[in-house]
Design a protein around this motif. Structure first.
Motif, PDB file in Angstrom:
ATOM      1  N   SER A   1      50.006  35.880  46.480  1.00  0.00           N
ATOM      2  CA  SER A   1      50.284  37.254  46.873  1.00  0.00           C
ATOM      3  C   SER A   1      48.965  37.988  47.106  1.00  0.00           C
ATOM      4  CB  SER A   1      51.076  37.961  45.772  1.00  0.00           C
ATOM      5  OG  SER A   1      50.218  38.227  44.672  1.00  0.00           O
ATOM      6  N   PRO A   2      48.967  39.053  47.889  1.00  0.00           N
ATOM      7  CA  PRO A   2      47.743  39.823  48.117  1.00  0.00           C
ATOM      8  C   PRO A   2      47.097  40.312  46.817  1.00  0.00           C
ATOM      9  CG  PRO A   2      49.404  40.465  49.701  1.00  0.00           C
ATOM     10  CD  PRO A   2      50.061  39.528  48.723  1.00  0.00           C
ATOM     11  N   ASP A   3      47.916  40.682  45.826  1.00  0.00           N
ATOM     12  CA  ASP A   3      47.362  41.135  44.541  1.00  0.00           C
ATOM     13  C   ASP A   3      46.655  39.999  43.813  1.00  0.00           C
ATOM     14  OD1 ASP A   3      48.145  43.763  44.808  1.00  0.00           O
ATOM     15  OD2 ASP A   3      50.059  43.468  43.768  1.00  0.00           O
ATOM     16  N   GLU A   4      47.250  38.814  43.878  1.00  0.00           N
ATOM     17  CA  GLU A   4      46.639  37.643  43.250  1.00  0.00           C
ATOM     18  C   GLU A   4      45.296  37.302  43.898  1.00  0.00           C
ATOM     19  OE1 GLU A   4      48.743  33.579  41.615  1.00  0.00           O
ATOM     20  OE2 GLU A   4      49.652  34.648  43.300  1.00  0.00           O
ATOM     21  N   VAL A   5      45.264  37.336  45.220  1.00  0.00           N
ATOM     22  CA  VAL A   5      44.036  37.056  45.958  1.00  0.00           C
ATOM     23  C   VAL A   5      42.986  38.104  45.620  1.00  0.00           C
ATOM     24  CG1 VAL A   5      42.998  36.965  48.260  1.00  0.00           C
ATOM     25  CG2 VAL A   5      45.195  35.858  47.837  1.00  0.00           C
ATOM     26  N   ARG A   6      43.365  39.368  45.597  1.00  0.00           N
ATOM     27  CA  ARG A   6      42.443  40.462  45.285  1.00  0.00           C
ATOM     28  C   ARG A   6      41.842  40.282  43.893  1.00  0.00           C
ATOM     29  NH1 ARG A   6      45.797  44.229  45.906  1.00  0.00           N
ATOM     30  NH2 ARG A   6      45.666  44.287  48.156  1.00  0.00           N
TER      31      ARG A   6
END
Length: 149
Positions: free
Chosen positions: A7-12
């Motif tokens: 997810s974008p949050d995980e990548v961030r």
């Protein structure tokens, strides 16, 4: 096993944990250089590429390049090898990104050399494996540049 993108949050979260300065390898190398009597500036923003270590009087710029982020596979084995290692749905994006970063590193090196700087580029894994050798290489470059070799 199916590939499930993060997810974008995980990548961030992952990306924010990656340090651009002050890693263990860099700190250990700076410590040895300081013990050798060499004085330097860290992450010098007045030069292109923001070298990790700069000896302003000697005009020596040192870059400690991370093997992954600065495309060691791409440099040593070419784009095909990098493509084989990419296990992501958007590998074309990443290959382009790494290629541009390698080109940027080459441009920074050339620019500094044209301005009369000695550029020392080291792979992080090599510095980690042979810390003393890396320090000696930098010390030789500084001594040679100042005429005290």
């Amino acid at each position: 096993m199916d590939y499930k993108p993060k997810s974008p949050d995980e990548v961030r979260r992952n990306m924010s944990a990656i340090r651009s300065t002050g890693g263990k390898t860099e700190v250990a190398l700076r410590s040895i250089l300081h013990r050798c009597g060499l004085r330097f500036r860290k992450n010098y923003t007045k030069l292109p590429g923001r070298p990790d270590i700069v000896f302003t009087r000697a005009r020596v710029a040192v870059f400690i390049d991370g093997d992954y982020w600065h495309g060691r596979v791409l440099r040593e084995r070419g784009p095909e090898a990098l493509e084989q290692r990419m296990k992501t749905a958007n590998s074309t994006y990443w290959i382009t990104k790494f290629t541009k970063r390698v080109e940027r590193d080459d441009h920074v090196t050339a620019t500094l050399q044209e301005d009369g700087w000695t550029v020392v580029r080291l792979w992080e894994s090599e510095v980690r494996a042979e810390l003393e050798n890396a320090a000696r290489r930098i010390e030789r470059a500084v001594r040679r540049a100042t005429g005290s070799a």
